[in-house]
Design an enzyme around this catalytic site. Structure first.
Site, PDB file in Angstrom:
ATOM      1  CD1 TRP A 325     -15.831  11.781  -7.181  1.00 14.17           C
ATOM      2  CD2 TRP A 325     -14.277  13.585  -8.044  1.00 14.17           C
ATOM      3  NE1 TRP A 325     -16.498  12.856  -6.468  1.00 14.17           N
ATOM      4  CE2 TRP A 325     -14.917  13.735  -6.486  1.00 14.17           C
ATOM      5  CE3 TRP A 325     -13.519  14.859  -7.980  1.00 14.17           C
ATOM      6  CZ2 TRP A 325     -14.806  14.600  -5.560  1.00 14.17           C
ATOM      7  CZ3 TRP A 325     -12.681  15.702  -7.434  1.00 14.17           C
ATOM      8  CH2 TRP A 325     -13.557  15.271  -5.892  1.00 14.17           C
ATOM      9  CG  HIS A 326     -10.987  16.613 -11.129  1.00 16.38           C
ATOM     10  ND1 HIS A 326     -11.095  15.178 -11.000  1.00 16.38           N
ATOM     11  CD2 HIS A 326     -10.802  17.507  -9.955  1.00 16.38           C
ATOM     12  CE1 HIS A 326      -9.971  14.810 -10.283  1.00 16.38           C
ATOM     13  NE2 HIS A 326     -10.006  16.197  -9.232  1.00 16.38           N
ATOM     14  N   GLY A 327     -14.517  16.406 -13.577  1.00 19.78           N
ATOM     15  CA  GLY A 327     -15.656  17.557 -13.579  1.00 19.78           C
ATOM     16  C   GLY A 327     -16.499  16.949 -15.846  1.00 19.78           C
TER      17      GLY A 327
END
Length: 477
Positions: A325-327
């Protein structure tokens, strides 16, 4: 528009005055004002992506009504699937297209095939991960019959696009925010005053801590190959405080600004670097995202109801998905996997919920055992942060490799005493208020001493803050 910009310092008082003095007769009028202000706030970043935000709002608003109106479970499931597929489709295209295409090309290359891949120069719409998750939780809650579908488009649009939380959270729930949007707000001086204190503390953490750590961290990570091991350790520690000051600072500003308008947002940070184990850390770091994955991924997968292997599987899934989700980079997935590994001993021994209370409550300093636990947890977290900060897996591995040599015991050649002192001030204040809602919620001191502290914080901001309109780290997520 950035919180730490002149534009926002002009925008906020104008909206505040209109909200409480012009549009205060009916909450519906206030909601319309907030919606227009929120759309303007978002358009200041890139007006073209405002249409994507409006489409996302319209999609979930319409889908929610259709799910509720469905005459069968199958029909409701179809509408839910439409909403989820389109939402995740947009998120996947803008955020992960190049990652998947590049990874597939690398896989083919490993088998001796060379493909001409087509990468796109895609601009990631700011806040897309956050407002997408707002919408997803809303339609899922309707499908699960936890809430009723909202029929007022303006109220629902405010829930998704409310400007304090629009671009970097916290990730709100309709059950918490919508009822506040749909009732009359009366100005509460105590709430607003404490909101201003929280905003002040947020600016301190962002502009004084994060923005002063950032140049040092960037320099060390850029030239890590020529740095001493002790300096590499310093770089990781400074990054730990940079990302905490940056993201929790944003959250404090968002929550404080919202309180000026009589609306309480979900708490997103609870002094995570005072945690005694990694489970406690994740109960205190990015709380709204952790609870989102718990409620909408971990529990539907079976949660902790099954056997040990199911618990292990589900824990790895939520940490890996959280990392992704973060990248769109393998570094984030490894970061998530490392945290899952840290979590395993606690899960296997059934000790993942042993530290639920505030550390050393009622004491001036923690015990030796608590201090040791805090240092170990912080060290493990910092090690994982290397992958989060590195631009590639190879850089992270090389960085780690250069840490473990004899120079690790040396003193860094150029210790940033000013920055370390400022970090020390932050830690001291947060430690003394670790059982409060935020760092400057101080109740036990004489009012004049409290005001003196606020003036000192303002002085430090004016004296040491970086006024370069530096973006918040989580804008890229």
């Amino acid at each position: 528009m950035l919180f730490n910009s002149i534009g926002f310092l002009i925008f906020l008082p104008i909206v505040f005055i209109l909200y409480w003095f012009i549009f205060n007769k009916k909450y519906q009028h206030q909601n319309l004002l907030v919606l227009v202000a929120s759309f303007y706030f978002y358009a200041c970043w890139d007006w073209r992506f405002l249409f994507l935000l409006i489409f996302s709002i319209g999609l979930d608003f319409f889908s929610g009504i259709q799910i509720e109106k469905s005459k069968s479970k199958k029909e409701a499931k179809i509408w839910l699937a439409i909403s989820i597929i389109i939402n995740l489709g947009f998120l996947g295209f803008f955020k992960y297209y190049n990652f998947f295409v590049g990874s597939f090309s690398d896989l083919l290359s490993g088998f001796g095939f060379h493909a001409n891949i087509w990468l796109l120069k895609i601009v990631l719409p700011v806040g897309i991960s956050f407002y997408t998750f707002h919408g997803l939780s809303y339609v899922i809650d309707i499908y699960k019959k936890r809430i009723s579908a909202e029929r007022n488009f303006i109220d629902y649009a405010v829930f998704v696009s409310y400007f304090p939380l629009l671009v970097a959270g916290p990730i709100e729930r309709a059950t918490h925010l919508l009822p506040q949007i749909q009732r009359r707000r009366i100005f509460n001086y105590e709430q607003a005053a404490d909101g201003m204190r929280q905003v002040l503390w947020g600016f301190f953490k962002k502009m004084v801590i994060a923005d002063n750590c950032a140049p040092l961290v960037n320099d060390i990570f850029t030239h890590y190959q020529t740095e001493s091991a002790s300096n590499l350790v310093l770089g990781v520690v400074l990054f730990a405080f940079q990302i905490y000051g940056d993201f929790s600072g944003y959250s404090d500003i968002a929550l404080g600004v919202s309180r000026l308008f009589g609306i309480e947002l979900l708490k997103n940070f609870s002094f995570p670097y005072f945690s005694r184990d990694i489970a406690e850390f994740w109960r205190r770091w990015h709380i709204s995202l952790s609870s989102w994955f718990r409620d909408y991924l971990y529990i539907p997968l079976g949660g902790s109801k099954g056997g040990l292997m199911m618990k292990i599987r589900n824990t790895f899934i939520i940490f890996l998905v959280s990392g992704f989700w973060h990248g769109a980079n393998w570094t984030f997935i490894i970061w998530g996997g490392l945290n899952a590994l840290y979590f395993m001993p606690l899960l296997i021994t059934d000790k993942n919920r042993q530290n639920l209370e505030v550390v050393a409550i009622g004491k001036l300093i923690p015990s030796f055992k608590e201090t040791f636990q805090i240092l170990i947890t912080f060290s493990l977290t910092c090690f994982a942060w290397i992958f989060f900060r590195a631009s590639s897996v190879s850089q992270a591995i090389s960085y780690i490799g250069k840490i473990f040599n004899k120079t690790i015991l040396s003193i860094p050649p150029h210790l940033p005493y000013k920055v370390l002192s400022l970090v020390g001030i932050m830690l001291l204040i947060e430690w003394s208020n670790r059982n409060m809602f935020h760092g400057l919620e101080i109740k036990r001191f004489n009012p004049w001493l409290r005001r003196l502290l606020y003036l000192v914080i303002i002085y430090i901001i004016l004296r040491y803050a970086n006024f370069g309109n530096n973006e918040f780290i989580y804008f890229q997520f």
